[in-house]
Design a protein around this motif. Structure first.
Motif, short mmCIF file in Angstrom:
data_model
loop_
_atom_site.label_atom_id
_atom_site.label_comp_id
_atom_site.label_asym_id
_atom_site.label_seq_id
_atom_site.Cartn_x
_atom_site.Cartn_y
_atom_site.Cartn_z
N THR A 136 0.84 -1.21 0.00
CA THR A 136 0.00 0.00 0.00
C THR A 136 0.87 1.25 0.00
OG1 THR A 136 -1.71 -1.22 1.21
CG2 THR A 136 -1.85 1.18 1.21
N ARG A 137 1.94 1.24 0.78
CA ARG A 137 2.84 2.39 0.85
C ARG A 137 3.46 2.68 -0.51
NH1 ARG A 137 8.02 3.82 1.21
NH2 ARG A 137 8.78 1.67 0.94
N ARG A 138 3.78 1.64 -1.26
CA ARG A 138 4.40 1.81 -2.57
C ARG A 138 3.39 2.04 -3.68
NH1 ARG A 138 9.74 -0.10 -3.23
NH2 ARG A 138 10.70 -0.91 -1.33
N GLY A 139 2.09 1.95 -3.35
CA GLY A 139 1.06 2.13 -4.37
C GLY A 139 0.94 0.96 -5.32
N LEU A 140 1.27 -0.24 -4.83
CA LEU A 140 1.21 -1.43 -5.67
C LEU A 140 -0.06 -2.23 -5.37
CD1 LEU A 140 4.92 -2.62 -5.28
CD2 LEU A 140 3.92 -1.34 -7.18
N PRO A 141 -0.61 -2.94 -6.35
CA PRO A 141 -1.81 -3.75 -6.11
C PRO A 141 -1.52 -4.86 -5.10
CG PRO A 141 -0.89 -4.22 -8.28
CD PRO A 141 -0.16 -3.03 -7.76
N VAL A 142 -2.45 -5.08 -4.20
CA VAL A 142 -2.29 -6.11 -3.17
C VAL A 142 -2.70 -7.45 -3.75
CG1 VAL A 142 -3.01 -6.89 -0.88
CG2 VAL A 142 -2.68 -4.45 -1.32
N LEU A 143 -1.74 -8.34 -3.88
CA LEU A 143 -1.96 -9.68 -4.42
C LEU A 143 -1.27 -10.67 -3.50
CD1 LEU A 143 -0.84 -8.82 -8.07
CD2 LEU A 143 -3.19 -8.84 -7.24
N ALA A 144 -1.93 -11.81 -3.24
CA ALA A 144 -1.35 -12.81 -2.33
C ALA A 144 -1.27 -14.20 -2.97
CB ALA A 144 -2.17 -12.88 -1.04
N ARG A 145 -2.16 -14.51 -3.90
CA ARG A 145 -2.23 -15.85 -4.48
C ARG A 145 -2.35 -15.75 -6.00
NH1 ARG A 145 -3.82 -19.70 -0.73
NH2 ARG A 145 -4.72 -20.96 -2.39
N SER A 146 -2.20 -16.90 -6.66
CA SER A 146 -2.35 -16.94 -8.12
C SER A 146 -3.74 -16.51 -8.55
CB SER A 146 -2.06 -18.36 -8.64
OG SER A 146 -0.72 -18.70 -8.48
N GLN A 147 -4.74 -16.85 -7.73
CA GLN A 147 -6.10 -16.45 -8.06
C GLN A 147 -6.22 -14.93 -8.18
OE1 GLN A 147 -5.15 -18.69 -5.88
NE2 GLN A 147 -6.66 -20.30 -5.52
N ASP A 148 -5.51 -14.22 -7.30
CA ASP A 148 -5.53 -12.75 -7.35
C ASP A 148 -4.88 -12.25 -8.64
OD1 ASP A 148 -6.59 -12.93 -4.79
OD2 ASP A 148 -4.64 -12.71 -3.82
N VAL A 149 -3.75 -12.85 -9.01
CA VAL A 149 -3.05 -12.44 -10.23
C VAL A 149 -3.91 -12.71 -11.46
CG1 VAL A 149 -0.98 -12.75 -11.64
CG2 VAL A 149 -0.81 -12.88 -9.14
#
Length: 461
Positions: A136-149
């Motif tokens: 969040t600090r870097r302004g990047l999308p929050v992704l944790a798993r392959s499903q998110d990608v």
């Protein structure tokens, strides 16, 4: 008394004593209170005893009717063997059903989750915990798993697995490979992603890679920086040092790219997936049994042709840039980097040797290799160039290059544009316009005359 004598005495007492005497002795020894009757047998024991009694009665009845004991014994053995086979068959069927159920459950889990992406690249896929605060600090999308990608890419999980799965030998690959001639001679291997992968890489570039920090001294492939901003700090210096990094993109491996994505906050699972989208091993085509396979020649690296590669190298070269900039500052020099071109400049020519020696040590320590054939030390009495831009007194292009371009425009205006297309360029007018605009960008003072000559040449198209 010896042990065997004790055992004999115990057996004799048990044989000779009746049940009433045994129970009375148990009452005397406190097995149950005097004022209560004898306790009932446990239910399970009573049920087992009843079952045994039934079997005993059956056996007595059978033994009474048996005429041929040997035949009866053989039949009993057969019955028990059949019963045993039935139990084994039932147990086997039960195990098979349970195994099938487990396989189906695992297959369903695999369809819904990515648990393996190929040999040598699947370590850590079980880690799906991302650093949400850092992302969040870097302004990047929050992704944790392959499903998110897969979801943000707008593709299915199966297609993401297809795009990222690593194979040492593959019948189908996601890159077009070809070679283009280098200006300095030889050829440059290009790996251009095919449509599906290119679309995924564009999303990764726009939403992740482009947002990664590049050092202040990096000018290649950085927004609002260019060849001009890279060359300007070196104008009018007494000495200019140029170094080139050999095999720049192939020096950046899958492991380094994955480490970068981990560093900015992504889980090891997502870091692996993103790194696989952005890397590819060098391959060679070979035929086996009439089929063509593309065999990997080494580890996965950044391909020259993917839109993500330049920005990833900038992010990965942050420490290299910082160390080389510190080295330059120590000797009163200026340092900039444009992709794989490293430039130092200053007014103390005597420091050149020390800078080169230290720079080579830093380059090697950071996992890169110098191309000694392209290392140059240029003094003010020579033509000093930085990524093709002359910087002796002001930014300009080489005199022979400018004269060649002016002659080409003059002849095109006089004899027609096609007469000057000696290399059969498919879009010669656009090519010529690009060369003119490049010189105008480097040396704006020459822009009016060049654009006038270009207009006259294009009029004869």
């Amino acid at each position: 008394m010896a042990e065997d004598e004790k055992a004999k005495l115990y057996k004799r007492l048990v044989r000779d004593a009746n049940d009433w005497q045994v129970l009375e002795r148990m009452r005397v020894n406190g097995f149950w209170p005097w004022n209560k009757g004898i306790p009932n047998d446990p239910p399970a024991e009573a049920a087992e005893r009843a079952k045994i009694d039934v079997e005993l009665r059956t056996l007595r009845a059978q033994s009474g009717a048996v005429v041929d004991p040997d035949k009866a014994l053989a039949e009993e053995r057969k019955r028990r063997w059949e019963a045993s086979k039935k139990r084994r068959k039932e147990a086997k069927a039960k195990r098979a059903a349970e195994a099938k159920k487990r396989r189906e459950a695992f297959a369903q889990y695999r369809r819904a989750n990515v648990i393996h992406l190929g040999e040598g690249v699947s370590a850590g896929l079980q880690d799906t915990t991302s650093n949400v605060a850092e992302l969040t600090r870097r302004g990047l999308p929050v992704l944790a798993r392959s499903q998110d990608v897969a979801m943000v890419l707008g593709i299915s999980l199966a297609k993401l697995r297809w795009l990222t799965y690593h194979r040492r030998a593959a019948a189908l690959v996601h890159y077009h490979r070809y070679a283009i001639p280098k200006k300095s001679g030889g050829t440059r291997a290009i790996s251009a992603p095919k449509a599906a992968l290119a679309q995924a890489q564009r999303w990764v570039f726009k939403n992740v890679v482009e947002r990664l920090d590049a050092s202040p001294v990096a000018h290649g492939f950085v927004r609002h920086r260019s060849l001009v901003t890279n060359a300007t700090p070196h104008v009018g210096r007494k000495v200019v040092l140029n170094l080139d990094l050999k095999d720049f993109f192939p020096s950046v491996t899958f492991r380094r790219v994955k480490g970068l994505f981990r560093k900015v906050g992504y889980s090891e699972h997502v870091a692996s997936v993103l790194a696989l989208l952005c890397t590819e091993p060098p391959r060679v085509a070979t035929e086996l049994d009439g089929r063509v396979f593309h065999v990997a020649l080494g580890a996965r690296v950044l391909p020259q042709g993917a839109c993500t590669s330049p920005a990833l190298t900038n992010a990965l070269c942050w420490r290299l840039d910082r160390r080389l900039a510190g080295l330059a500052k120590k000797h009163g020099f200026t340092f900039t980097r444009y992709a794989d071109d490293l430039t130092f400049s200053g007014d103390r020519p005597g420091a050149s040797g020390r800078i080169l020696k230290s720079a080579r040590a830093i380059i090697a320590a950071e996992g890169f290799t110098e191309n000694p054939a392209k290392t140059k030390v240029m003094r003010a009495s020579q033509r000093q160039e930085v990524t093709g831009v002359v910087v002796n007194q002001r930014l300009t292009v080489a005199r022979d290059e400018y004269r060649t371009l002016r002659a080409l425009l003059h002849n095109a205006a006089k004899h027609g544009l096609a007469s000057q297309n000696r290399e059969n360029h498919p879009a010669f007018a656009a090519h010529l316009r690009g060369r003119v605009e490049y010189v105008c960008m480097i040396d704006p003072a020459r822009a009016p005359k060049l654009r006038e000559a270009l207009a006259a040449a294009l009029a004869r198209a």
